[in-house]
Design an enzyme around this catalytic site. Structure first.
Site, mmCIF file in Angstrom:
data_model
loop_
_atom_site.group_PDB
_atom_site.id
_atom_site.type_symbol
_atom_site.label_atom_id
_atom_site.label_comp_id
_atom_site.label_asym_id
_atom_site.label_seq_id
_atom_site.Cartn_x
_atom_site.Cartn_y
_atom_site.Cartn_z
ATOM 1 N N GLY A 157 6.251 -15.927 1.884
ATOM 2 C CA GLY A 157 5.554 -15.364 3.033
ATOM 3 C C GLY A 157 4.469 -16.309 3.512
ATOM 4 O O GLY A 157 3.434 -16.444 2.855
ATOM 5 N N GLY A 159 2.534 -16.273 6.316
ATOM 6 C CA GLY A 159 1.684 -15.751 7.382
ATOM 7 C C GLY A 159 0.262 -16.245 7.207
ATOM 8 O O GLY A 159 0.008 -17.306 6.636
ATOM 9 N N ARG A 160 -0.710 -15.442 7.673
ATOM 10 C CA ARG A 160 -2.113 -15.861 7.621
ATOM 11 C C ARG A 160 -2.580 -16.148 6.193
ATOM 12 O O ARG A 160 -3.153 -17.206 5.902
ATOM 13 C CB ARG A 160 -2.998 -14.773 8.245
ATOM 14 N N LEU A 215 5.093 -5.255 2.663
ATOM 15 C CA LEU A 215 6.032 -4.351 1.995
ATOM 16 C C LEU A 215 6.866 -3.642 3.053
ATOM 17 O O LEU A 215 6.356 -2.851 3.843
ATOM 18 C CB LEU A 215 5.282 -3.337 1.131
ATOM 19 N N ARG A 242 1.338 -6.806 -1.986
ATOM 20 C CA ARG A 242 1.609 -5.373 -2.062
ATOM 21 C C ARG A 242 2.268 -5.074 -3.399
ATOM 22 O O ARG A 242 3.131 -5.831 -3.874
ATOM 23 C CB ARG A 242 2.522 -4.899 -0.924
ATOM 24 N N GLU A 271 -1.249 3.264 -7.376
ATOM 25 C CA GLU A 271 -2.681 2.999 -7.488
ATOM 26 C C GLU A 271 -3.451 4.292 -7.247
ATOM 27 O O GLU A 271 -3.190 4.987 -6.266
ATOM 28 C CB GLU A 271 -3.111 1.938 -6.462
ATOM 29 N N HIS A 299 -6.781 -4.140 -7.302
ATOM 30 C CA HIS A 299 -6.631 -4.237 -5.842
ATOM 31 C C HIS A 299 -7.953 -4.661 -5.191
ATOM 32 O O HIS A 299 -8.443 -4.022 -4.257
ATOM 33 C CB HIS A 299 -6.157 -2.907 -5.251
#
Length: 345
Positions: A157, A159-160, A215, A242, A271, A299
């Protein structure tokens, strides 16, 4: 009289909406709750709120969405939105937006911190020194530690946050490869990293595998037991994305079998974690084979004083932009501003 009534159903801050009230002014009436189920929310507010700012505790299932008679927008004060039913919100004419531009640096920092601590054996050295202050000072017993420079840091992944993690890994001398079928080709060239064409290829090359994917139905359990059997032996796995991307039970099995050298997990399928969950009980017990090889955090990869303030303020700005000007930012459920239900009088 306030023009808009806003509900925060599951606030992850201790005050009564100081930031939210300051930014929005007198036109907004805020109800701040810390509910874990729909039954804990005031029925009258559910029925009458114009907008919602939610964190990640409460699930917006079709039953809850059906209660939102006036709501026009739900803003997630965070990135992930897998706890919000996108189909039922769209059907009800409610836009769902997230807040992707907060915590990017913190999560990338956390991923690299976990990767470095585990790859350099710091957690193992720490536990060994606690257990045997004299015997731990025996470098011959710690043979097998590898130089990081030249190892492959694999990013799932790009991305940012995946990009930020990749750039940090480059600075430590890693060779960085990525896999992301949804990102345009050429991004990897701009970043000075390499791209592979399949997940299997990424797994086969990874000395460190860092997960940075959302996710979705396609990514849920993407690093399950079958995938972990294909990973390069001795790899380090880090998940700050995730919890549903991997199965902690399968991670423990891969650690026990020696397929994984170590793992760092910040997110989990459930969680908070049920303390009776078998894999978690094993981690608490710390058998010899697991000692120093599994690093957990609750988390908190995103967490800093600055990022918490950013999540709150940017979520409010997104809410206000839509309610006041019809500007719909970061919408994730396919709605357009014109398609959102008209506010009822």
């Amino acid at each position: 009289m306030a023009r808009f009534r806003i509900l925060v159903p599951d606030a992850k801050f201790d005050d009564d909406g100081v930031i939210e009230r300051r930014l929005s002014g007198d036109d907004y009436d805020w109800t701040i709750c810390r509910a874990k189920t729909m039954d804990q929310l005031p029925a009258e507010v559910l029925d009458s709120c114009d907008g919602i700012v939610t964190w990640h505790v409460l699930r917006f299932d079709p039953a809850l969405v059906a209660r939102l008679q006036r709501c026009r927008i739900i803003v997630r004060a965070g990135v992930g939105y897998d706890h919000i039913d996108l189909d039922s919100t769209a059907a009800a004419g409610i836009a769902v937006s997230n807040t992707p531009d907060y915590g990017t640096m913190e999560v990338a920092d956390h991923a690299l911190a976990m990767a470095l601590v585990l790859s350099r054996g710091l957690l193992r050295y720490h536990t060994e020194l606690l257990a045997d202050p004299k015997g731990a000072f025996n470098s011959a017993a710690s043979m097998g530690q590898r130089r990081l420079t030249g190892q492959t840091f694999a990013v799932l992944g790009i991305g940012r946050i995946g990009t930020a993690a990749a750039l940090r890994a480059k600075a430590f001398g890693f060779r960085v490869v990525c896999y992301d079928p949804y990102v345009s080709r050429g991004v990897e060239r701009a970043l000075g990293i390499e791209r592979v064409e399949s997940l299997d290829e990424l797994l086969a090359q990874a000395d460190v595998l860092s997960l940075h994917a959302p996710l979705t139905a396609n990514t849920r359990n993407i690093l399950g037991a079958d995938a972990l059997k294909k990973i390069k032996p001795g790899a380090v796995l880090v998940n700050t994305a995730r919890g549903g991307l991997t199965d902690p039970e399968a991670v423990l099995e891969a650690l026990h079998d020696g397929r994984l050298a170590a793992a760092g997990l910040d997110v989990f399928p459930q969680e908070p974690i049920d303390p009776e969950t078998p894999w978690y009980k094993t981690w608490v017990e710390q058998p010899a084979w697991l000692r120093g090889r599994l690093l957990l955090s609750p988390h908190t990869a995103w967490l800093s004083d600055e990022s918490r303030q950013d999540a709150r303020s940017k979520a409010v700005e997104t809410l206000m932009a839509f309610l006041e000007r019809g500007e719909l930012r970061n919408c994730v459920n396919g709605m357009t501003a014109a398609a959102v239900r008209s506010n009822l009088s």
